[in-house]
Design a protein around this motif. Structure first.
Motif, short mmCIF file in Angstrom:
data_model
loop_
_atom_site.label_atom_id
_atom_site.label_comp_id
_atom_site.label_asym_id
_atom_site.label_seq_id
_atom_site.Cartn_x
_atom_site.Cartn_y
_atom_site.Cartn_z
N VAL A 160 -3.90 -3.21 -3.63
CA VAL A 160 -3.25 -2.26 -4.52
C VAL A 160 -3.91 -2.38 -5.88
O VAL A 160 -4.13 -3.48 -6.39
CB VAL A 160 -1.73 -2.56 -4.65
N PHE A 181 -3.54 -1.21 -9.84
CA PHE A 181 -2.66 -0.67 -10.85
C PHE A 181 -3.51 -0.24 -12.04
O PHE A 181 -4.30 -1.04 -12.55
CB PHE A 181 -1.66 -1.74 -11.34
N HIS A 182 -3.39 1.01 -12.44
CA HIS A 182 -4.15 1.50 -13.58
C HIS A 182 -3.17 2.08 -14.59
O HIS A 182 -2.42 3.00 -14.26
CB HIS A 182 -5.16 2.56 -13.16
N VAL A 235 0.93 5.73 -15.33
CA VAL A 235 0.61 4.52 -14.56
C VAL A 235 0.34 4.95 -13.13
O VAL A 235 1.16 5.59 -12.49
CB VAL A 235 1.77 3.50 -14.60
N VAL A 288 -0.67 3.84 -9.21
CA VAL A 288 -0.67 2.77 -8.22
C VAL A 288 -1.47 3.31 -7.04
O VAL A 288 -1.08 4.28 -6.41
CB VAL A 288 0.76 2.40 -7.78
N PHE A 301 -3.35 2.59 -3.43
CA PHE A 301 -3.42 1.73 -2.25
C PHE A 301 -4.79 1.92 -1.62
O PHE A 301 -5.08 2.97 -1.07
CB PHE A 301 -2.30 2.08 -1.28
N ILE A 316 7.26 2.35 -0.75
CA ILE A 316 7.48 2.39 -2.19
C ILE A 316 8.56 3.43 -2.46
O ILE A 316 8.52 4.53 -1.93
CB ILE A 316 6.18 2.68 -2.97
N ILE A 335 7.16 -2.95 -4.51
CA ILE A 335 6.21 -2.38 -3.54
C ILE A 335 6.12 -3.35 -2.38
O ILE A 335 5.94 -4.54 -2.58
CB ILE A 335 4.82 -2.19 -4.18
#
Length: 86
Positions: free
Chosen positions: A9, A11-12, A58, A60, A62, A70, A83
């Motif tokens: 995963v 995360f940005h 944000v 997310v 995968f 989720i 998650i």
């Protein structure tokens, strides 16, 4: 983040935040650290991002998974997001 089953995963936080060179962000884990459910990963200063006209979306992503669960919801500041990868 890589889970024990190989799921990954990403995360940005924010759009074009890389240009801030870390300013406005506090991280609580390092690459290679093992974390548990509920571990704090990162904080970011939303008013700071807004003052720089940074989109605070944000994402997310995968990248490798078998099954992901989720809950679809809007997350408020300081609210955790659970998650589960299976």
């Amino acid at each position: 983040m890589t889970f024990e089953d190989g799921s990954e995963v990403l995360f940005h936080i924010g759009i074009d935040t890389v240009n801030l060179q870390g300013e406005g962000f506090s991280t609580f884990v390092n690459s290679g650290d093992k974390v548990k459910q509920g571990s704090k990963l990162v904080d970011f200063d939303l008013p700071f991002l807004e003052s720089k006209s940074i989109d605070s979306t944000v994402m997310v992503v995968f990248t490798k998974h078998k099954e992901v669960s989720i809950e679809s919801k809007t997350v408020q500041a300081n609210e955790a997001l659970d998650i589960t990868c299976k």
